[in-house]
Design an enzyme around this catalytic site. Structure first.
Site, mmCIF file in Angstrom:
data_model
loop_
_atom_site.group_PDB
_atom_site.id
_atom_site.type_symbol
_atom_site.label_atom_id
_atom_site.label_comp_id
_atom_site.label_asym_id
_atom_site.label_seq_id
_atom_site.Cartn_x
_atom_site.Cartn_y
_atom_site.Cartn_z
ATOM 1 N N GLY A 1 -16.227 4.876 -4.947
ATOM 2 C CA GLY A 1 -15.156 5.354 -5.605
ATOM 3 C C GLY A 1 -14.340 4.323 -6.351
ATOM 4 O O GLY A 1 -13.098 4.158 -6.290
ATOM 5 N N SER B 1 -14.327 4.020 -9.834
ATOM 6 C CA SER B 1 -14.190 4.551 -11.455
ATOM 7 C C SER B 1 -12.854 4.269 -11.815
ATOM 8 O O SER B 1 -12.243 4.277 -12.959
ATOM 9 C CB SER B 1 -14.561 5.668 -11.739
ATOM 10 O OG SER B 1 -14.408 6.782 -10.617
ATOM 11 N N ARG B 2 -11.726 4.314 -10.569
ATOM 12 C CA ARG B 2 -10.263 4.271 -10.950
ATOM 13 C C ARG B 2 -9.548 4.038 -9.725
ATOM 14 O O ARG B 2 -10.330 3.680 -8.675
ATOM 15 C CB ARG B 2 -9.879 5.640 -11.565
ATOM 16 C CG ARG B 2 -10.450 7.021 -10.662
ATOM 17 C CD ARG B 2 -10.303 8.200 -11.494
ATOM 18 N NE ARG B 2 -10.918 9.324 -10.683
ATOM 19 C CZ ARG B 2 -10.097 9.877 -9.944
ATOM 20 N NH1 ARG B 2 -9.064 10.069 -9.752
ATOM 21 N NH2 ARG B 2 -10.853 10.992 -9.436
ATOM 22 N N TYR C 1 -7.185 15.406 5.992
ATOM 23 C CA TYR C 1 -7.310 13.979 5.652
ATOM 24 C C TYR C 1 -6.929 13.065 6.793
ATOM 25 O O TYR C 1 -7.433 12.115 6.903
ATOM 26 C CB TYR C 1 -6.324 13.954 4.734
ATOM 27 C CG TYR C 1 -6.038 12.531 3.954
ATOM 28 C CD1 TYR C 1 -7.161 12.454 3.029
ATOM 29 C CD2 TYR C 1 -5.085 11.574 4.210
ATOM 30 C CE1 TYR C 1 -6.785 10.901 2.237
ATOM 31 C CE2 TYR C 1 -4.883 10.531 3.438
ATOM 32 C CZ TYR C 1 -6.081 10.217 2.776
ATOM 33 O OH TYR C 1 -5.720 8.923 1.813
ATOM 34 N N ALA D 1 -7.518 13.610 10.116
ATOM 35 C CA ALA D 1 -8.478 13.502 10.878
ATOM 36 C C ALA D 1 -9.596 12.693 10.250
ATOM 37 O O ALA D 1 -10.278 11.661 11.349
ATOM 38 C CB ALA D 1 -9.005 14.987 11.267
ATOM 39 N N LYS E 1 -9.171 10.109 8.280
ATOM 40 C CA LYS E 1 -8.763 8.790 8.270
ATOM 41 C C LYS E 1 -8.619 8.185 9.658
ATOM 42 O O LYS E 1 -8.838 6.612 9.955
ATOM 43 C CB LYS E 1 -7.350 8.723 7.324
ATOM 44 C CG LYS E 1 -7.714 8.813 6.130
ATOM 45 C CD LYS E 1 -8.619 8.144 5.267
ATOM 46 C CE LYS E 1 -8.710 8.335 4.048
ATOM 47 N NZ LYS E 1 -9.482 7.281 2.925
HETATM 48 P P1 NAP Z 1 -8.295 8.320 -6.545
HETATM 49 O O1 NAP Z 1 -7.473 7.625 -7.509
HETATM 50 O O2 NAP Z 1 -8.148 9.762 -6.600
HETATM 51 O O3 NAP Z 1 -9.744 7.852 -6.780
HETATM 52 C C1 NAP Z 1 -10.681 8.356 -6.054
HETATM 53 C C2 NAP Z 1 -12.078 7.832 -6.263
HETATM 54 O O4 NAP Z 1 -13.013 8.406 -5.288
HETATM 55 C C3 NAP Z 1 -12.573 7.929 -7.707
HETATM 56 O O5 NAP Z 1 -13.477 6.803 -8.249
HETATM 57 C C4 NAP Z 1 -13.602 9.127 -7.616
HETATM 58 O O6 NAP Z 1 -14.527 9.293 -8.509
HETATM 59 C C5 NAP Z 1 -14.010 8.829 -6.190
HETATM 60 N N1 NAP Z 1 -14.500 10.001 -5.573
HETATM 61 C C6 NAP Z 1 -14.004 11.006 -5.092
HETATM 62 N N2 NAP Z 1 -14.815 12.096 -4.536
HETATM 63 C C7 NAP Z 1 -16.183 11.411 -4.388
HETATM 64 C C8 NAP Z 1 -17.277 11.648 -3.753
HETATM 65 N N3 NAP Z 1 -17.700 13.050 -3.331
HETATM 66 N N4 NAP Z 1 -18.294 11.016 -4.136
HETATM 67 C C9 NAP Z 1 -18.208 9.843 -4.666
HETATM 68 N N5 NAP Z 1 -16.982 9.190 -4.985
HETATM 69 C C10 NAP Z 1 -15.863 10.339 -4.972
HETATM 70 O O7 NAP Z 1 -7.932 7.383 -5.025
HETATM 71 P P2 NAP Z 1 -7.319 6.529 -4.680
HETATM 72 O O8 NAP Z 1 -5.875 6.786 -4.489
HETATM 73 O O9 NAP Z 1 -7.745 5.271 -5.297
HETATM 74 O O10 NAP Z 1 -7.526 6.328 -3.106
HETATM 75 C C11 NAP Z 1 -8.771 5.220 -2.703
HETATM 76 C C12 NAP Z 1 -8.896 5.282 -1.284
HETATM 77 O O11 NAP Z 1 -7.543 4.939 -0.625
HETATM 78 C C13 NAP Z 1 -9.265 6.669 -0.615
HETATM 79 O O12 NAP Z 1 -9.858 6.561 0.627
HETATM 80 C C14 NAP Z 1 -7.787 7.082 -0.469
HETATM 81 O O13 NAP Z 1 -7.867 8.238 0.666
HETATM 82 C C15 NAP Z 1 -7.042 5.929 0.136
HETATM 83 N N6 NAP Z 1 -5.707 6.147 0.058
HETATM 84 C C16 NAP Z 1 -5.029 6.384 -0.811
HETATM 85 C C17 NAP Z 1 -3.507 6.407 -0.783
HETATM 86 C C18 NAP Z 1 -2.662 6.828 -1.910
HETATM 87 O O14 NAP Z 1 -1.620 6.943 -1.955
HETATM 88 N N7 NAP Z 1 -3.177 6.794 -3.139
HETATM 89 C C19 NAP Z 1 -2.941 6.130 0.405
HETATM 90 C C20 NAP Z 1 -3.495 5.786 1.476
HETATM 91 C C21 NAP Z 1 -5.063 5.741 1.429
HETATM 92 P P3 NAP Z 1 -14.434 10.028 -9.944
HETATM 93 O O15 NAP Z 1 -13.511 9.181 -10.691
HETATM 94 O O16 NAP Z 1 -15.892 10.332 -10.646
HETATM 95 O O17 NAP Z 1 -13.859 11.393 -9.455
#
Ligand code: NAP
Length: 247
Positions: free
Chosen positions: A13, A15-16, A156, A158, A160
């Site tokens: 994950g 890409s962003r 979510y 559960a 995490k």
């Molecule tokens: P995000 O900006 O939504 O990016 C999600 C990434 O996961 C993207 O690269 C997406 O790929 C990829 N992805 C989604 N579904 C997928 C799948 N089925 N198979 C493979 N890749 C997949 O998320 P983020 O905020 O950076 O979060 C990253 C991690 O941190 C996650 O585990 C999230 O739960 C955790 N987290 C985030 C926060 C927060 O507030 N942002 C807080 C606590 C924990 P595409 O670009 O191709 O869609």
């Protein structure tokens, strides 16, 4: 500082958002980085370019990690290309937020499979490689929600919470192979995941954060890279990077 030169890393994950920052910071320390994405090919290709501009080797793999076979294949492909895998960061994650009374079976399963099932599949496939190497650094991205719970996020939370328990158990099982397994637990972090939350709720969220602001992806990435590069005697831990939202 190029202390990860010669090491290879996979970041799911990436890409962003947080994953992209983790990939870039690993590359700045010299690691070759394979990233994964599910749909945003252009974004993934841009990250590959950014990684290559930092002077490392980079690969991008499209794989839907809600499917265990895809997680296993991702590991196999990187191993085939580079011949070793030193660092695995399980970062891919999704939300499908709804109060329990409205949550569908599909929304439950999709989140559990993507967030937790993917960690199981990639770890299970990478372990024989890391055991053979007598070296491995696995970092799983959880969330403070896995510790505290959060309204509308039963699925979510559960997933995490499961990641934290999984991390500790795996850490116990593989420590003697010089493989460390840790979890980083971000608080609310400025990415597209958080952007899905309506503005009025975002204001309420900020009011809950003692530091009075959201985290930045680079702040989460720094903790991941510290564990991967310098955490030789750190294993089985959950490290909170959350501005104090959960203590
Ligand atoms: P995000 O900006 O939504 O990016 C999600 C990434 O996961 C993207 O690269 C997406 O790929 C990829 N992805 C989604 N579904 C997928 C799948 N089925 N198979 C493979 N890749 C997949 O998320 P983020 O905020 O950076 O979060 C990253 C991690 O941190 C996650 O585990 C999230 O739960 C955790 N987290 C985030 C926060 C927060 O507030 N942002 C807080 C606590 C924990 P595409 O670009 O191709 O869609």
């Amino acid at each position: 500082m190029e202390d990860l030169k010669g090491k290879t890393a996979i970041v799911t994950g990436a890409s962003r958002g947080i994953g992209r920052e983790i990939a870039l910071q690993l590359a700045k320390r010299g690691a070759d980085v394979a990233i994964n994405y599910v749909s945003r090919e252009d974004d993934a290709n841009n990250v590959v370019k950014e990684l290559e501009d930092l002077g490392v080797r980079a690969l991008a793999f499209k794989a839907d990690l809600s499917q265990m076979a895809a997680g296993r294949e991702l590991i196999d492909q990187v191993q085939e290309q580079w011949g070793h895998i030193d660092i695995l960061v399980n970062n891919a994650g999704i939300t499908r937020d709804k109060a329990m009374k409205n949550l569908s079976d599909a929304e439950w399963t999709e989140v559990l499979d993507t967030n937790l099932g993917s960690c199981y599949a990639t770890c299970s496939e990478v372990l024989p490689i890391m055991m053979e190497q007598k070296f491995g650094r696995i970092v799983n991205i959880t969330s403070f929600v896995g510790q505290a719970g959060n309204f509308g996020q039963a699925n979510y939370a559960a997933s995490k919470g499961g990641i934290i328990a999984f991390t500790k158990t795996l850490a116990l099982e593989v420590a003697r192979y010089n493989i460390t397994v840790n979890a980083i637990a971000p608080g609310f972090t400025e990415t597209e995941m958080l952007a899905q939350v309506p503005e009025n709720i975002r204001e309420k969220i900020i009011a809950r954060v003692p530091m009075g602001r959201f985290g930045r992806p680079e702040e989460i990435a720094r903790a991941v890279v510290f564990i991967a590069a310098e955490g030789d005697y750190i294993t089985g831990q959950q490290i909170n990077v959350n501005g104090g939202v959960y203590m």
